[in-house]
Design an enzyme around this catalytic site. Structure first.
Site, PDB file in Angstrom:
ATOM      1  N   HIS A   1       8.823  -0.862  -5.272  1.00 50.75           N
ATOM      2  CA  HIS A   1       7.331  -0.342  -5.731  1.00 50.75           C
ATOM      3  C   HIS A   1       6.728  -0.662  -7.023  1.00 50.75           C
ATOM      4  CE1 HIS A   1       4.292   3.177  -4.674  1.00 50.75           C
ATOM      5  NE2 HIS A   1       3.718   1.808  -5.441  1.00 50.75           N
TER       6      HIS A   1
ATOM      7  N   GLU B   1      10.490   6.459   0.057  1.00 53.11           N
ATOM      8  CA  GLU B   1      11.134   5.734  -1.182  1.00 53.11           C
ATOM      9  C   GLU B   1      11.409   6.864  -2.118  1.00 53.11           C
ATOM     10  OE1 GLU B   1       7.595   3.043  -1.498  1.00 53.11           O
ATOM     11  OE2 GLU B   1       7.383   4.296  -3.502  1.00 53.11           O
TER      12      GLU B   1
ATOM     13  N   ALA C   1       0.839  -1.082   0.007  1.00 57.35           N
ATOM     14  CA  ALA C   1       0.102  -0.003  -0.018  1.00 57.35           C
ATOM     15  C   ALA C   1       0.752   1.286   0.055  1.00 57.35           C
ATOM     16  CB  ALA C   1      -1.037  -0.079   1.173  1.00 57.35           C
ATOM     17  N   ARG C   2       1.339   1.749   0.985  1.00 60.95           N
ATOM     18  CA  ARG C   2       2.166   2.736   1.315  1.00 60.95           C
ATOM     19  C   ARG C   2       3.039   2.323   2.439  1.00 60.95           C
ATOM     20  NH1 ARG C   2       1.244   3.698  -3.317  1.00 60.95           N
ATOM     21  NH2 ARG C   2       0.482   5.848  -4.053  1.00 60.95           N
TER      22      ARG C   2
HETATM   23  C1  8YV Z   1       2.425   2.987  -9.044  1.00 59.67           C
HETATM   24  C2  8YV Z   1       0.814   3.084  -7.104  1.00 59.67           C
HETATM   25  O1  8YV Z   1       3.314   2.169  -9.344  1.00 59.67           O
HETATM   26  O2  8YV Z   1      -1.032   3.690  -8.283  1.00 59.67           O
HETATM   27  C3  8YV Z   1      -0.566   3.813  -7.338  1.00 59.67           C
HETATM   28  O3  8YV Z   1      -0.943   4.396  -6.131  1.00 59.67           O
HETATM   29  O4  8YV Z   1       1.207   3.174  -5.879  1.00 59.67           O
HETATM   30  C4  8YV Z   1       1.451   2.221  -8.044  1.00 59.67           C
HETATM   31  O5  8YV Z   1       0.369   1.672  -8.892  1.00 59.67           O
HETATM   32  C5  8YV Z   1       3.053   4.211  -8.598  1.00 59.67           C
HETATM   33  O6  8YV Z   1       2.126   4.944  -8.046  1.00 59.67           O
HETATM   34  C6  8YV Z   1       3.847   4.923  -9.744  1.00 59.67           C
HETATM   35  O7  8YV Z   1       2.914   5.534 -10.699  1.00 59.67           O
END
Ligand code: 8YV
Length: 311
Positions: free
Chosen positions: A276, A258, A228-229
């Site tokens: 990620h 990150e 997630a985060r």
């Molecule tokens: C992406 C993500 O890899 O969409 C999101 O919120 O965390 C991931 O799918 C990232 O954000 C880069 O676009």
């Protein structure tokens, strides 16, 4: 008719997305956002703080993020400024659920240590206790946040013979639940979660959700997975729990700060880290880019956004 003027990041993107940008938009690639630009294509690398939003040219009316998450955008400041914000839901559900399953398996079967043994030539031969991991079949998977990605992981985990439990702000309808067991509180979910997977957005309420107290509520030797985060986890607490064995292993695709992650994660053998990669398939990244462009095209063509961020 003149093509809408947008600003796009100077980052590699799928060919189909770049081709569509060239065909349908008058695009400025990278650098500062010049006056006259009406729409922004951004990624989570672009931090739209209140200051950054205030500094945008008055011509900007719409921001489309190439992501489902939008914690990099200060939504109240964007709203106050009258900006339309859009994201890319749905199209990354399956890819992200795949990475969550990969992390569950990699963490529980000690894939990082196994790979190192082969690559570093320290494999001296089979023995019955070499790199012994933990079987997931028959274990209880706790899912925190049973939205699209949580449900897609549940489907995969069921196929692996796991029993699904979840906590969500609201209970799902029986068809969506598909037999998963609802826990009204985290305090109820954590003690029965042999494996815990996080699928909640980064908000003030989920900041360091998995702190020392909550990690201690998991069964001893639990597996923790986060796609997630990074901010959902208290790094000091997790690193301490990985040291004592309270958390046997963690699979982490996301990190606070990150790519400048807490360096201690790099050397912990029981952490399987990824940079990620949740949505990193060509199919998904193409669909995400197209979805972001669909939103820009709609708004700049005078239509409502397809995927507005309303929070
Ligand atoms: C992406 C993500 O890899 O969409 C999101 O919120 O965390 C991931 O799918 C990232 O954000 C880069 O676009």
């Amino acid at each position: 008719m003149s093509r809408p003027r947008i600003h796009v990041p100077d980052l590699p993107m799928p060919d189909a997305v770049l081709a569509r940008i060239a065909a349908e938009f008058d695009a400025v690639r990278g650098g500062p956002v010049p006056d006259g630009v009406a729409g922004l294509l951004i990624t989570p690398r672009d931090k739209l703080t209140p200051e950054a939003i205030a500094a945008l040219p008055a011509s900007v009316t719409v921001v489309a993020t190439f992501s489902v998450g939008y914690d990099h955008i200060n939504i109240p400041a964007a709203k106050a400024r009258g900006l339309i914000v859009t994201n890319t839901p749905d199209v990354l559900t399956e890819a992200t659920a795949d990475i969550a399953l990969l992390l569950i398996l990699a963490a529980s079967r000690r894939a990082r240590e196994g790979e190192a043994m082969v690559r570093e030539d320290t494999w001296v031969g089979w023995n019955p206790m070499q790199l012994i991991g933990w079987q997931i079949t028959g274990k209880r998977l706790g899912i925190v946040g049973m939205g699209r990605i949580g449900q897609a992981l549940a489907q995969r985990a069921r196929a692996c013979g796991m029993q699904i439990h979840y906590h969500n702000r609201t209970r799902l309808a029986p068809a969506e639940e598909a037999g998963a067991i609802y826990h009204e509180t985290l305090e109820s979910l954590l003690p029965i979660s042999d494996v815990l997977s996080l699928h909640a957005p980064a908000t003030a309420a989920t900041d360091r959700l998995m702190n020392a107290d909550r990690l201690a509520q998991l069964p001893h030797g639990a597996i923790l997975v986060n796609t997630a985060r990074g901010t959902l986890v208290d790094d000091d607490a997790l690193i301490a729990a990985l040291g004592t064995g309270q958390i046997a292993a963690a699979g982490l695709d996301v990190f606070t700060g990150e790519p400048a992650i807490d360096p201690r994660y790099r050397s912990l053998p029981n952490v399987f880290p990824l940079p990620h990669l949740g949505s990193a398939t060509i199919e998904t990244r193409t669909a995400m880019g197209m979805r972001a462009l669909d939103n820009l095209a709609a708004v700049l063509g005078g239509k409502p956004p397809l995927h507005p961020v309303t929070a």
